[in-house]
Motif scaffolding. Structure first.
Motif, PDB file in Angstrom:
ATOM      1  N   MET A  39      32.856 -48.251  25.334  1.00 21.30           N
ATOM      2  CA  MET A  39      33.296 -48.143  23.948  1.00 21.30           C
ATOM      3  C   MET A  39      32.878 -49.359  23.136  1.00 21.30           C
ATOM      4  N   GLY A  40      32.624 -49.135  21.857  1.00 20.61           N
ATOM      5  CA  GLY A  40      32.277 -50.213  20.948  1.00 20.61           C
ATOM      6  C   GLY A  40      31.593 -49.648  19.722  1.00 20.61           C
ATOM      7  N   GLU A  41      31.652 -50.393  18.624  1.00 20.12           N
ATOM      8  CA  GLU A  41      31.006 -49.974  17.395  1.00 20.12           C
ATOM      9  C   GLU A  41      29.503 -50.217  17.472  1.00 20.12           C
ATOM     10  N   ASN A  42      28.804 -49.877  16.396  1.00 21.96           N
ATOM     11  CA  ASN A  42      27.371 -50.121  16.309  1.00 21.96           C
ATOM     12  C   ASN A  42      27.074 -51.590  16.567  1.00 21.96           C
ATOM     13  N   VAL A 216      35.471 -52.017  26.777  1.00 23.13           N
ATOM     14  CA  VAL A 216      35.238 -52.203  25.347  1.00 23.13           C
ATOM     15  C   VAL A 216      34.342 -53.422  25.135  1.00 23.13           C
ATOM     16  N   LEU A 217      33.263 -53.219  24.383  1.00 21.55           N
ATOM     17  CA  LEU A 217      32.359 -54.297  24.000  1.00 21.55           C
ATOM     18  C   LEU A 217      32.439 -54.517  22.491  1.00 21.55           C
ATOM     19  N   ARG A 218      32.188 -55.753  22.093  1.00 19.33           N
ATOM     20  CA  ARG A 218      32.104 -56.057  20.668  1.00 19.33           C
ATOM     21  C   ARG A 218      31.146 -57.222  20.474  1.00 19.33           C
ATOM     22  N   ASN A 219      30.156 -56.999  19.622  1.00 20.36           N
ATOM     23  CA  ASN A 219      29.172 -58.038  19.314  1.00 20.36           C
ATOM     24  C   ASN A 219      28.526 -58.626  20.569  1.00 20.36           C
ATOM     25  N   GLY A 220      28.214 -57.749  21.533  1.00 21.13           N
ATOM     26  CA  GLY A 220      27.519 -58.184  22.734  1.00 21.13           C
ATOM     27  C   GLY A 220      28.376 -58.870  23.765  1.00 21.13           C
ATOM     28  N   LYS A 221      29.676 -58.886  23.555  1.00 23.53           N
ATOM     29  CA  LYS A 221      30.577 -59.548  24.495  1.00 23.53           C
ATOM     30  C   LYS A 221      31.632 -58.573  25.006  1.00 23.53           C
ATOM     31  N   LEU A 222      32.165 -58.883  26.191  1.00 18.33           N
ATOM     32  CA  LEU A 222      33.201 -58.044  26.789  1.00 18.33           C
ATOM     33  C   LEU A 222      34.545 -58.337  26.145  1.00 18.33           C
ATOM     34  N   VAL A 223      35.194 -57.278  25.657  1.00 18.20           N
ATOM     35  CA  VAL A 223      36.568 -57.409  25.164  1.00 18.20           C
ATOM     36  C   VAL A 223      37.536 -57.209  26.305  1.00 18.20           C
ATOM     37  N   GLY A 224      37.254 -56.196  27.148  1.00 16.07           N
ATOM     38  CA  GLY A 224      38.117 -55.969  28.300  1.00 16.07           C
ATOM     39  C   GLY A 224      37.909 -54.608  28.920  1.00 16.07           C
ATOM     40  N   GLU A 225      38.469 -54.439  30.118  1.00 15.00           N
ATOM     41  CA  GLU A 225      38.481 -53.140  30.805  1.00 15.00           C
ATOM     42  C   GLU A 225      39.916 -52.654  30.865  1.00 15.00           C
ATOM     43  N   ARG A 227      42.721 -49.095  31.681  1.00 15.83           N
ATOM     44  CA  ARG A 227      42.984 -47.703  32.043  1.00 15.83           C
ATOM     45  C   ARG A 227      43.185 -46.920  30.744  1.00 15.83           C
ATOM     46  N   THR A 228      42.519 -45.800  30.639  1.00 14.26           N
ATOM     47  CA  THR A 228      42.586 -45.024  29.399  1.00 14.26           C
ATOM     48  C   THR A 228      44.022 -44.645  29.060  1.00 14.26           C
ATOM     49  N   SER A 229      44.782 -44.255  30.069  1.00 19.29           N
ATOM     50  CA  SER A 229      46.158 -43.811  29.843  1.00 19.29           C
ATOM     51  C   SER A 229      47.075 -44.930  29.378  1.00 19.29           C
ATOM     52  N   GLU A 230      46.622 -46.188  29.540  1.00 18.64           N
ATOM     53  CA  GLU A 230      47.475 -47.334  29.206  1.00 18.64           C
ATOM     54  C   GLU A 230      47.057 -48.029  27.913  1.00 18.64           C
ATOM     55  N   LEU A 231      46.002 -47.516  27.249  1.00 18.08           N
ATOM     56  CA  LEU A 231      45.524 -48.146  26.017  1.00 18.08           C
ATOM     57  C   LEU A 231      45.700 -47.181  24.853  1.00 18.08           C
ATOM     58  N   PRO A 232      46.707 -47.380  24.011  1.00 21.15           N
ATOM     59  CA  PRO A 232      46.899 -46.494  22.855  1.00 21.15           C
ATOM     60  C   PRO A 232      45.678 -46.520  21.937  1.00 21.15           C
ATOM     61  N   ARG A 233      45.462 -45.449  21.234  1.00 23.77           N
ATOM     62  CA  ARG A 233      44.282 -45.336  20.382  1.00 23.77           C
ATOM     63  C   ARG A 233      44.240 -46.420  19.309  1.00 23.77           C
ATOM     64  N   PHE A 234      45.388 -46.718  18.739  1.00 29.98           N
ATOM     65  CA  PHE A 234      45.426 -47.745  17.707  1.00 29.98           C
ATOM     66  C   PHE A 234      44.918 -49.066  18.275  1.00 29.98           C
ATOM     67  N   ASP A 235      45.366 -49.406  19.480  1.00 28.74           N
ATOM     68  CA  ASP A 235      44.940 -50.659  20.109  1.00 28.74           C
ATOM     69  C   ASP A 235      43.448 -50.629  20.421  1.00 28.74           C
ATOM     70  N   LEU A 236      42.935 -49.476  20.858  1.00 29.26           N
ATOM     71  CA  LEU A 236      41.506 -49.364  21.140  1.00 29.26           C
ATOM     72  C   LEU A 236      40.696 -49.629  19.870  1.00 29.26           C
ATOM     73  N   ILE A 237      41.077 -49.000  18.776  1.00 26.15           N
ATOM     74  CA  ILE A 237      40.345 -49.180  17.526  1.00 26.15           C
ATOM     75  C   ILE A 237      40.391 -50.636  17.082  1.00 26.15           C
ATOM     76  N   ALA A 238      41.562 -51.260  17.217  1.00 29.41           N
ATOM     77  CA  ALA A 238      41.690 -52.667  16.834  1.00 29.41           C
ATOM     78  C   ALA A 238      40.764 -53.548  17.661  1.00 29.41           C
ATOM     79  N   LYS A 239      40.630 -53.239  18.941  1.00 32.31           N
ATOM     80  CA  LYS A 239      39.741 -54.023  19.813  1.00 32.31           C
ATOM     81  C   LYS A 239      38.278 -53.776  19.463  1.00 32.31           C
ATOM     82  N   MET A 240      37.953 -52.548  19.119  1.00 31.86           N
ATOM     83  CA  MET A 240      36.570 -52.220  18.777  1.00 31.86           C
ATOM     84  C   MET A 240      36.115 -52.894  17.482  1.00 31.86           C
TER      85      MET A 240
END
Length: 509
Positions: A39-42, A216-225, A227-240
Motif C-alpha cells: 500500500m502507498g500513494e503515487n 505501507v510505504l511512503r516516499n520510498g520508505k517503510l511506514v510499517g507492516e 495485520r489487515t484486520s488490526e489496521l482500521p481504514r482511517f489509520d491506513l489512509i493517515a499512514k499512506m
C-alpha cells in the motif's frame, strides 16, 4: 508455536536512480499461504519494490531471500528461476496468438517434427482446468475472450512454472465486481495451496476483503507492516498520506475558506458523466469564479473525471452543459475552442516539452488552436511570454532558456502559462503542485485563487488533501472510481472529515 519461515524476505532494500533515492532501507516479508497487500500513494515506492523483487531494478543496498536462501536477482529470468511469478496490470499476453499458445508460451510440447500442437493444447487445457477454466477453447484467439478471462490466462501461464510467489499488480483495475470475485476465488485457492501472494491495488474495499497483511510505504520508505484486520481504514489512509490523526485535525484549521456564490446557472454543468470500467456517473456544477476540489486516493477516478470532461477520453454516459446549453466535447481541441483547458498530472511526459524553450512551451496550445499554418508572430509571442513570466514569477525570466533546465516549480508555472495563454474560462489542474518545493506550491495555490477571483472557474485535483481544503469552495470526494459525496468547504471541514468520508464510503465518522 514455531514461526513460519517467510517465503520472501527483503532486508534493507535501497534503489537509486540518477539524483533520486526511490527506496531507502525498506524491509518486506511475505509468508507462505498469505495475501500481502502493498500500500502507498503515487511515488511511495510500490512499483520500485516489485521491480526489485522481479529482478528489473538493481539494488543499491540490501538482500533478498527466497525460502531462506539468499538469491541474486539480476533479471526477470533469475526471478522466475527463484519461483517468483508476476501478472501486471496491463495483461502481458500476445493477442494475436491463441489461448493455448499464450498459456504454454516457452513450454510447448515437442515432437519429432517440432512443436506438438495437439499435446500443447491438451496441456494448456489441463493447466486452465486448475482454475476452473476448462470451458475455454485453447485454440480460440486470445482477443476473442473478455479481459477478465485474459487476466486468468495470464495467471495460468505464470503458475505453469514452479512458482512460490505470485505478484498481482493492480489485477482488478479493468474488472467489474463479478469478475473481481472470480479472481478472488482463484487467489484464495492459491493461498490455500501455500503460495505467497503480493497484492497491489488502490481499491481499499478489495484490499480489506482479500489480504491478510499489508505493508505501507511512503516516499520510498517503510511506514510499517500490519495485520489487515488490526489496521482500521482511517489509520491506513493517515499512514499512506503521511498525517497522524492529531495532525489531521489541525493541519489546515487556520486557513481561510474560499467561498463563491452558487446561485444562478453554472458555467459548467457535468451531469451523470461516466464511462463503463473507468468512472461511475458523476455530477459537478462549476460556477463563475468557483474552485471545486476533487479529493480521493490514488485510483479513485480523479484524473479519469478530468479527462472525460476535457475530451481526452470519451464518456459513454452523461452530458456536459456550458452556461446552461448542452455541448458536445469531441476532443481536447474542441474543448480548448470552448474555453475548457486541462493541465495534466504527468508534467514530464504529457506536459512540458523539455527540448523546447520557455517561449515555445508557453505558446504551444495557442498555436495549436490557431492552426500550424498560421504561425503566431514573434512580437505577439514575446508579449504573451513577457506577460506570464511576470505574472507567474517564472524564474529565471528567460524565454529562450530550454524548459528542461528550469526547476520543477518553474516548469509547472510554464505549463500553467501555456493554458492561460488560451484564455480559458474553465481550467482543470491535475496535481499542479506534485514534485515541487513548498515555496512554489504556495505560489501556485495563490495563483489559482487569484484566477478564480478574476472570474475563472477552476477544477483543482490534488492527492495533497490539505491543498484541496486550502483553495476549494466545494469538494467532490471520489472513491473506487465513483463519487461518494460533495461537501461545502467551511471552517468545520478538515482533513479528518475527508479521510473519514473516504474510509466510511460517504459518511463522516
Amino acid at each position: 508455536m514455531t514461526e513460519i519461515q517467510p517465503i520472501v524476505e527483503m532486508r534493507n532494500i535501497s534503489v537509486e536512480f540518477p539524483g533520486v533515492k526511490a527506496l531507502e532501507g525498506v524491509d518486506f516479508t511475505l509468508r507462505p499461504g498469505e495475501v500481502h497487500a502493498l500500500m502507498g500513494e503515487n511515488g511511495a515506492g510500490k512499483s520500485t519494490l516489485i521491480k526489485a523483487l522481479t529482478g528489473v531494478n538493481k539494488l543499491a543496498t540490501g538482500s533478498v531471500f527466497v525460502a531462506g536462501k539468499e538469491v541474486i536477482l539480476d533479471g526477470t529470468a533469475s526471478a522466475q528461476a527463484a519461483g517468483i511469478a508476476t501478472v501486471y496490470q496491463e495483461v502481458n499476453l500476445l493477442p494475436n496468438l491463441s489461448v493455448g499458445q499464450n498459456v504454454m508460451l516457452g513450454h510447448e510440447a515437442r515432437g519429432k517434427f517440432g512443436i506438438d500442437w495437439k499435446e500443447t493444447n491438451r496441456l494448456a487445457q489441463e493447466a486452465l482446468a486448475r482454475f476452473d477454466l476448462q470451458h475455454l477453447d485453447p485454440k480460440a484467439p486470445l482477443d476473442s475472450i473478455p479481459i477478465a478471462l485474459q487476466q486468468m490466462v495470464a495467471i495460468t501461464r505464470a503458475m505453469l512454472v514452479d512458482a512460490k510467489v505470485l505478484i498481482l499488480d493492480e489485477p482488478t483495475s479493468s474488472l467489474d465486481s463479478g469478475e473481481v470475485q472470480g479472481l478472488f476465488k482463484v487467489i484464495r485457492k492459491l493461498r490455500s495451496e501455500g503460495l505467497g501472494i503480493v497484492f497491489v491495488s488502490h481499491f481499499l474495499d478489495q484490499v480489506y476483503e482479500i489480504s491478510d497483511r499489508m505493508t505501507v510505504l511512503r516516499n520510498g520508505k517503510l511506514v510499517g507492516e500490519y495485520r489487515t484486520s488490526e489496521l482500521p481504514r482511517f489509520d491506513l489512509i493517515a499512514k499512506m498520506i503521511g498525517r497522524e490523526i492529531e495532525q489531521l485535525r489541525d493541519d489546515v484549521s487556520d486557513q481561510p475558506v474560499y467561498e463563491v456564490s452558487t446561485e444562478g446557472t453554472p458555467r459548467l454543468g457535468v451531469i451523470g458523466l461516466g464511462k463503463d470500467g473507468t468512472l461511475e456517473a458523476t455530477d459537478i456544477n462549476l460556477y463563475q469564479g468557483d474552485i471545486v476540489g476533487i479529493a480521493g486516493l490514488l485510483g479513485s477516478g480523479r484524473t479519469e473525471l478530468a479527462k472525460l470532461i476535457y475530451g481526452a477520453d470519451r464518456p459513454n454516459k452523461g452530458s456536459i452543459e456550458y452556461d446552461g446549453e448542452q455541448i458536445k466535447v469531441a476532443g481536447p481541441a474542441s474543448s480548448l475552442r470552448k474555453g475548457i483547458a486541462y493541465s495534466t498530472e504527468n508534467r514530464r511526459d504529457e506536459g512540458i516539452v523539455g527540448d523546447l524553450t520557455v517561449r515555445e512551451n508557453i505558446i504551444l496550445a495557442l498555436q495549436a488552436m490557431r492552426g500550424w499554418t498560421r504561425p503566431i508572430p514573434r512580437k505577439e509571442q514575446d508579449e504573451i511570454c513577457a506577460k506570464y513570466i511576470k505574472e507567474l514569477n517564472i524564474r529565471p525570466p528567460e524565454p529562450d532558456r530550454l524548459v528542461k533546465n528550469l526547476s520543477g516549480g518553474n516548469q509547472q508555472k510554464v505549463l500553467l502559462a501555456r493554458w492561460l495563454a488560451t484564455n480559458p474560462s474553465v481550467l482543470m489542474l491535475d496535481e499542479p503542485t506534485r514534485g515541487i518545493d513548498v515555496g512554489a506550491k504556495a505560489e501556485i495555490m495563490n495563483i489559482v485563487q487569484q484566477l478564480a477571483t478574476a472570474g475563472m472557474s477552476v477544477v483543482f485535483i490534488s492527492s495533497e488533501l490539505e491543498e484541496v481544503l486550502r483553495v476549494s469552495s466545494r469538494i467532490l470526494i471520489l472513491k473506487d472510481r465513483a463519487p461518494i459525496k460533495e461537501i461545502k468547504n467551511s471552517a468545520d471541514v478538515d482533513l479528518e472529515t475527508i479521510v473519514s468520508i473516504i474510509a466510511e464510503g460517504g459518511e463522516a465518522a
